[in-house]
Design a protein around this motif. Structure first.
Motif, mmCIF file in Angstrom:
data_model
loop_
_atom_site.group_PDB
_atom_site.id
_atom_site.type_symbol
_atom_site.label_atom_id
_atom_site.label_comp_id
_atom_site.label_asym_id
_atom_site.label_seq_id
_atom_site.Cartn_x
_atom_site.Cartn_y
_atom_site.Cartn_z
ATOM 1 N N GLN A 1 -3.284 13.521 -2.612
ATOM 2 C CA GLN A 1 -3.925 12.912 -1.986
ATOM 3 C C GLN A 1 -3.585 11.509 -1.640
ATOM 4 O OE1 GLN A 1 -8.358 14.333 -1.844
ATOM 5 N NE2 GLN A 1 -7.634 15.833 -0.737
ATOM 6 N N ASP A 2 -4.010 10.577 -2.500
ATOM 7 C CA ASP A 2 -3.907 9.110 -2.870
ATOM 8 C C ASP A 2 -1.888 8.811 -2.756
ATOM 9 O OD1 ASP A 2 -4.817 6.778 -2.760
ATOM 10 O OD2 ASP A 2 -3.322 6.595 -5.013
ATOM 11 N N ASN A 3 -1.719 9.623 -3.154
ATOM 12 C CA ASN A 3 0.056 9.774 -2.560
ATOM 13 C C ASN A 3 0.596 9.778 -1.845
ATOM 14 O OD1 ASN A 3 1.360 8.139 -5.454
ATOM 15 N ND2 ASN A 3 -0.157 9.235 -6.153
ATOM 16 N N TYR A 4 0.418 11.398 -0.988
ATOM 17 C CA TYR A 4 0.572 11.489 -0.354
ATOM 18 C C TYR A 4 -0.165 10.825 1.123
ATOM 19 C CZ TYR A 4 1.948 14.610 4.214
ATOM 20 O OH TYR A 4 2.705 15.439 4.909
ATOM 21 N N GLN B 1 2.844 8.709 3.612
ATOM 22 C CA GLN B 1 2.913 9.062 4.841
ATOM 23 C C GLN B 1 2.913 7.651 5.684
ATOM 24 O OE1 GLN B 1 -0.820 11.166 5.331
ATOM 25 N NE2 GLN B 1 0.102 12.205 6.689
ATOM 26 N N THR B 2 1.226 6.823 4.871
ATOM 27 C CA THR B 2 1.490 5.227 5.883
ATOM 28 C C THR B 2 3.552 5.233 5.307
ATOM 29 O OG1 THR B 2 -0.149 4.805 5.190
ATOM 30 C CG2 THR B 2 1.295 3.354 5.398
ATOM 31 N N ARG B 3 4.303 4.638 4.744
ATOM 32 C CA ARG B 3 5.709 4.497 4.529
ATOM 33 C C ARG B 3 6.107 5.201 5.007
ATOM 34 N NH1 ARG B 3 6.757 5.583 -0.794
ATOM 35 N NH2 ARG B 3 8.056 7.298 -0.212
ATOM 36 N N GLU B 4 6.138 5.835 6.085
ATOM 37 C CA GLU B 4 6.997 7.378 6.510
ATOM 38 C C GLU B 4 6.502 6.192 7.745
ATOM 39 O OE1 GLU B 4 9.649 9.162 6.117
ATOM 40 O OE2 GLU B 4 9.350 8.157 3.843
ATOM 41 N N GLY B 5 5.329 6.340 8.228
ATOM 42 C CA GLY B 5 5.436 6.072 9.727
ATOM 43 C C GLY B 5 5.701 4.752 10.359
ATOM 44 N N ILE B 6 5.417 3.666 8.873
ATOM 45 C CA ILE B 6 6.299 2.604 9.331
ATOM 46 C C ILE B 6 7.789 2.511 9.327
ATOM 47 C CG2 ILE B 6 6.867 0.101 8.172
ATOM 48 C CD1 ILE B 6 3.711 0.321 7.027
#
Length: 116
Positions: A82-85, A89-94
């Motif tokens: 969950q932490d890695n996902y 997700q944050t990196r992909e959003g940015i």
């Protein structure tokens, strides 16, 4: 210092796991399907490579790995995933923001409605 004395130490020394593996294992295996099952004592995750392009009633696949885990380790694995996902997700959003050169119609929102 004995075992019990070490357990009472409020600042135990930091420990590091040093894992070695062969180049074959380091390469990993590809899986696009997983099945999770459990008993009273353990969880089992079976990873497989499945050919989704076959239109037969029975979809062919081959197991590439099967892992048995204790319930405690399963909880730790879920937390780590969950932490890695979340970080992914944050990196992909940015990356998909217009300011970053993304957001050109090909981006996808991977968030779910239950993340409030």
């Amino acid at each position: 210092m004995g075992y019990y004395e070490h357990m009472d130490d409020p600042n135990p020394p930091e420990r590091h796991i040093n894992i070695h593996f062969s180049p074959e294992i380091m390469a990993g295996v590809y899986a696009n399907f997983a099945n999770v099952s459990h008993s009273d004592y353990e969880f089992t995750i079976t990873f497989a490579r499945v050919d989704h392009e076959v239109e037969d009633e029975e979809i062919p696949g081959v197991v590439v790995s099967r892992i048995n885990l204790s319930a405690k380790f399963m909880r730790e694995l879920i937390d780590a995933m969950q932490d890695n996902y979340s970080k992914w997700q944050t990196r992909e959003g940015i990356r998909n923001l217009p300011e970053s050169g993304g957001g050109t119609g090909g981006s996808q929102d991977y968030s779910t409605d239950d993340e409030e």
